[in-house]
Design an enzyme around this catalytic site. Structure first.
Site, PDB file in Angstrom:
ATOM      1  N   SER A  49      -2.808   0.460  -4.043  1.00 28.25           N
ATOM      2  CA  SER A  49      -3.423   2.388  -4.148  1.00 28.25           C
ATOM      3  C   SER A  49      -4.526   2.278  -3.713  1.00 28.25           C
ATOM      4  O   SER A  49      -4.510   2.340  -5.292  1.00 28.25           O
ATOM      5  CB  SER A  49      -2.628   3.364  -3.391  1.00 28.25           C
ATOM      6  OG  SER A  49      -3.287   4.356  -3.143  1.00 28.25           O
ATOM      7  N   ALA A  50      -4.850   2.716  -2.939  1.00 26.39           N
ATOM      8  CA  ALA A  50      -6.497   3.561  -3.527  1.00 26.39           C
ATOM      9  C   ALA A  50      -6.779   4.365  -3.329  1.00 26.39           C
ATOM     10  O   ALA A  50      -7.540   5.854  -4.714  1.00 26.39           O
ATOM     11  CB  ALA A  50      -7.375   3.632  -2.008  1.00 26.39           C
TER      12      ALA A  50
ATOM     13  N   GLU B  11      -0.163  -3.210   4.493  1.00 27.34           N
ATOM     14  CA  GLU B  11      -1.308  -2.270   4.857  1.00 27.34           C
ATOM     15  C   GLU B  11      -1.080  -1.906   6.309  1.00 27.34           C
ATOM     16  O   GLU B  11      -0.799  -2.415   7.006  1.00 27.34           O
ATOM     17  CB  GLU B  11      -2.502  -3.281   4.608  1.00 27.34           C
ATOM     18  CG  GLU B  11      -3.388  -2.798   3.130  1.00 27.34           C
ATOM     19  CD  GLU B  11      -3.880  -1.473   3.035  1.00 27.34           C
ATOM     20  OE1 GLU B  11      -3.662  -0.697   3.228  1.00 27.34           O
ATOM     21  OE2 GLU B  11      -3.630  -1.029   1.603  1.00 27.34           O
ATOM     22  N   ASP B  12      -1.349  -0.141   6.321  1.00 31.12           N
ATOM     23  CA  ASP B  12      -1.948   0.125   7.185  1.00 31.12           C
ATOM     24  C   ASP B  12      -3.107   0.700   7.576  1.00 31.12           C
ATOM     25  O   ASP B  12      -3.215   0.422   8.769  1.00 31.12           O
ATOM     26  CB  ASP B  12      -1.002   1.474   7.236  1.00 31.12           C
ATOM     27  CG  ASP B  12      -1.964   2.952   6.479  1.00 31.12           C
ATOM     28  OD1 ASP B  12      -2.026   1.706   5.182  1.00 31.12           O
ATOM     29  OD2 ASP B  12      -2.331   3.409   7.121  1.00 31.12           O
TER      30      ASP B  12
ATOM     31  N   THR C  46       1.158  10.376   3.969  1.00 28.18           N
ATOM     32  CA  THR C  46       0.434  10.946   3.930  1.00 28.18           C
ATOM     33  C   THR C  46      -0.609  11.540   4.456  1.00 28.18           C
ATOM     34  O   THR C  46      -1.428  12.804   3.658  1.00 28.18           O
ATOM     35  CB  THR C  46       0.128  10.800   1.731  1.00 28.18           C
ATOM     36  OG1 THR C  46      -0.049   9.282   2.121  1.00 28.18           O
ATOM     37  CG2 THR C  46       1.358  11.205   1.899  1.00 28.18           C
TER      38      THR C  46
ATOM     39  N   LYS D  62      -8.935   6.309   6.715  1.00 23.97           N
ATOM     40  CA  LYS D  62      -7.470   5.351   6.660  1.00 23.97           C
ATOM     41  C   LYS D  62      -8.325   4.635   5.128  1.00 23.97           C
ATOM     42  O   LYS D  62      -8.494   4.329   5.449  1.00 23.97           O
ATOM     43  CB  LYS D  62      -6.490   4.865   7.520  1.00 23.97           C
ATOM     44  CG  LYS D  62      -6.352   5.899   8.111  1.00 23.97           C
ATOM     45  CD  LYS D  62      -4.285   5.320   8.998  1.00 23.97           C
ATOM     46  CE  LYS D  62      -3.992   6.004   9.692  1.00 23.97           C
ATOM     47  NZ  LYS D  62      -2.627   5.404  10.618  1.00 23.97           N
TER      48      LYS D  62
ATOM     49  N   LYS E 221     -11.163  -0.624  -1.711  1.00 23.67           N
ATOM     50  CA  LYS E 221     -10.862  -1.614  -0.158  1.00 23.67           C
ATOM     51  C   LYS E 221     -12.196  -1.452   0.851  1.00 23.67           C
ATOM     52  O   LYS E 221     -12.492  -0.673   0.589  1.00 23.67           O
ATOM     53  CB  LYS E 221      -9.682  -1.745   0.538  1.00 23.67           C
ATOM     54  CG  LYS E 221      -8.454  -1.800  -0.485  1.00 23.67           C
ATOM     55  CD  LYS E 221      -6.943  -0.699   0.172  1.00 23.67           C
ATOM     56  CE  LYS E 221      -6.084  -0.946  -0.535  1.00 23.67           C
ATOM     57  NZ  LYS E 221      -4.617  -0.323  -0.644  1.00 23.67           N
TER      58      LYS E 221
ATOM     59  N   ASP F  95       0.845  -0.889   0.073  1.00 24.62           N
ATOM     60  CA  ASP F  95       0.332   0.176   0.091  1.00 24.62           C
ATOM     61  C   ASP F  95       0.941   1.260  -0.155  1.00 24.62           C
ATOM     62  O   ASP F  95       2.117   0.956  -0.177  1.00 24.62           O
ATOM     63  CB  ASP F  95      -0.824  -0.541   1.064  1.00 24.62           C
ATOM     64  CG  ASP F  95      -1.588   1.044   1.319  1.00 24.62           C
ATOM     65  OD1 ASP F  95      -1.815   1.554   0.149  1.00 24.62           O
ATOM     66  OD2 ASP F  95      -1.522   1.974   2.573  1.00 24.62           O
ATOM     67  N   LEU F  96       0.155   1.954  -0.769  1.00 25.19           N
ATOM     68  CA  LEU F  96       1.504   3.494   0.009  1.00 25.19           C
ATOM     69  C   LEU F  96       0.952   4.198   0.977  1.00 25.19           C
ATOM     70  O   LEU F  96       1.718   4.682   1.303  1.00 25.19           O
ATOM     71  CB  LEU F  96       1.231   4.029  -1.394  1.00 25.19           C
ATOM     72  CG  LEU F  96       1.941   5.473  -1.839  1.00 25.19           C
ATOM     73  CD1 LEU F  96       3.007   5.370  -1.737  1.00 25.19           C
ATOM     74  CD2 LEU F  96       1.362   6.201  -2.696  1.00 25.19           C
ATOM     75  N   ASP F  97      -0.323   5.041   1.088  1.00 26.29           N
ATOM     76  CA  ASP F  97      -0.730   5.791   2.141  1.00 26.29           C
ATOM     77  C   ASP F  97      -0.455   5.379   3.564  1.00 26.29           C
ATOM     78  O   ASP F  97      -1.044   4.245   3.546  1.00 26.29           O
ATOM     79  CB  ASP F  97      -1.577   6.886   1.888  1.00 26.29           C
ATOM     80  CG  ASP F  97      -1.702   7.578   0.504  1.00 26.29           C
ATOM     81  OD1 ASP F  97      -0.755   8.519   0.490  1.00 26.29           O
ATOM     82  OD2 ASP F  97      -2.513   7.139  -0.083  1.00 26.29           O
TER      83      ASP F  97
HETATM   84  C1  BG6 Z   1      -5.548   6.057   0.494  1.00 32.25           C
HETATM   85  C2  BG6 Z   1      -5.231   6.856   1.561  1.00 32.25           C
HETATM   86  O1  BG6 Z   1      -4.081   5.765   0.335  1.00 32.25           O
HETATM   87  O2  BG6 Z   1      -6.085   7.047  -0.277  1.00 32.25           O
HETATM   88  C3  BG6 Z   1      -7.019   7.961   1.706  1.00 32.25           C
HETATM   89  O3  BG6 Z   1      -5.686   6.168   2.747  1.00 32.25           O
HETATM   90  C4  BG6 Z   1      -7.434   8.415   0.249  1.00 32.25           C
HETATM   91  O4  BG6 Z   1      -6.697   8.716   3.234  1.00 32.25           O
HETATM   92  C5  BG6 Z   1      -6.863   7.656  -0.791  1.00 32.25           C
HETATM   93  O5  BG6 Z   1      -8.575   9.207   0.453  1.00 32.25           O
HETATM   94  C6  BG6 Z   1      -7.192   8.389  -1.902  1.00 32.25           C
HETATM   95  O6  BG6 Z   1      -6.681   9.371  -2.487  1.00 32.25           O
HETATM   96  P1  BG6 Z   1      -6.444  10.157  -3.495  1.00 32.25           P
HETATM   97  O7  BG6 Z   1      -4.921  10.495  -3.064  1.00 32.25           O
HETATM   98  O8  BG6 Z   1      -7.170   9.852  -4.944  1.00 32.25           O
HETATM   99  O9  BG6 Z   1      -7.447  11.341  -3.342  1.00 32.25           O
HETATM  100 MG    MG Z   2      -2.633   2.888   3.369  1.00 33.42          MG
END
Ligand code: BG6
Ligand code: MG
Length: 217
Positions: free
Chosen positions: A113-114, A168-169, A16, A44, A144, A8-10
């Site tokens: 990542s989402a 994943e967090d 972030t 998250k 997810k 996962d990224l964030d």
């Molecule tokens: C997830 C974050 O990775 O991405 C969420 O944990 C975030 O907080 C989601 O809302 C969507 O991100 P973005 O960058 O498309 O707004």
């Molecule tokens: Mg995350």
């Protein structure tokens, strides 16, 4: 069997959440209500559109479709103003050590990542070239805890889901990995992430020995 890692990224590679917090807080304040750190925790792993729905719900506000879309765009512009200042130094402690190990051993790894900003963030922190596949919020139709994002990543890596290990967090992300029959590793709080197969506070707690064993199982 060839094993692979999906990150996962964030909250895993970079923190972030602090930038999301500032941008969501500004949006809420501009609409006349407050937004807390505790509420930010609940976002998250939640997609941008679902995050805004939750925030409006907390603030007891309804928006027209046009205004909703405009607020989402404003939030992202504000969020990107922070992201654009990111560099290599934002990579969380211990992450590079793990990536180096994977590179040295030719273990494939992907991003799952989402975020729709994922590719841009990877460029900012100079990690984009190392990934064998990148699957982000622009590639999926189901968020997810649906395993879609990780299953697409596994497919792109040409590795069976059962042979994938996910970092994943978020609770939703751990559930997604578990539903996809993957090994799940939670990064964060033990209580919150109790559904994960393994849990660590952060990457500095993960030894190469542990990783090696997992990849050889
Ligand atoms: C997830 C974050 O990775 O991405 C969420 O944990 C975030 O907080 C989601 O809302 C969507 O991100 P973005 O960058 O498309 O707004
Ligand atoms: Mg995350």
């Amino acid at each position: 069997n060839q094993k692979a890692i999906i990150f996962d990224l964030d909250g895993v590679i970079v923190d972030t959440a602090k930038f999301h917090f500032l941008a969501w807080k500004k949006l809420a304040n501009d609409l006349g209500f407050d937004f807390t750190k505790e509420q930010n925790e609940e976002l998250k792993g939640v997609s941008r559109v679902d995050s805004l729905k939750k925030i409006l719900n907390w603030g007891n506000r309804e928006l027209t479709e046009d205004e909703f879309n405009r607020q989402m765009q404003l939030k992202n512009e504000n969020y990107l103003s922070y992201v654009n200042k990111m560099d290599k130094g934002e990579v969380l402690p211990g992450v590079q050590k793990v990536l180096d190990y994977l590179n040295e051993n030719n273990t494939p790894y992907a991003l799952g990542s989402a975020s729709k900003n994922a590719r841009h963030i990877l460029e900012k922190i100079d990690l984009k070239d190392g990934f064998n596949a990148i699957v982000d919020g622009t590639d999926v139709s189901k968020a997810k805890p649906d395993p879609e994002v990780f299953l697409i990543a596994a497919e792109k890596l040409n590795v069976a889901p059962q042979d994938c290990i996910v970092f994943e967090d978020s609770v939703a992300g751990i559930q997604a990995a578990n539903k996809g029959q993957m090994t799940s590793i939670g990064i964060g709080d033990k209580k919150t992430l109790h559904e994960a197969d393994y849990i660590f506070s952060d990457f500095t707690e993960i030894s190469i020995e542990f990783l090696k064993n997992l990849l050889q199982k």
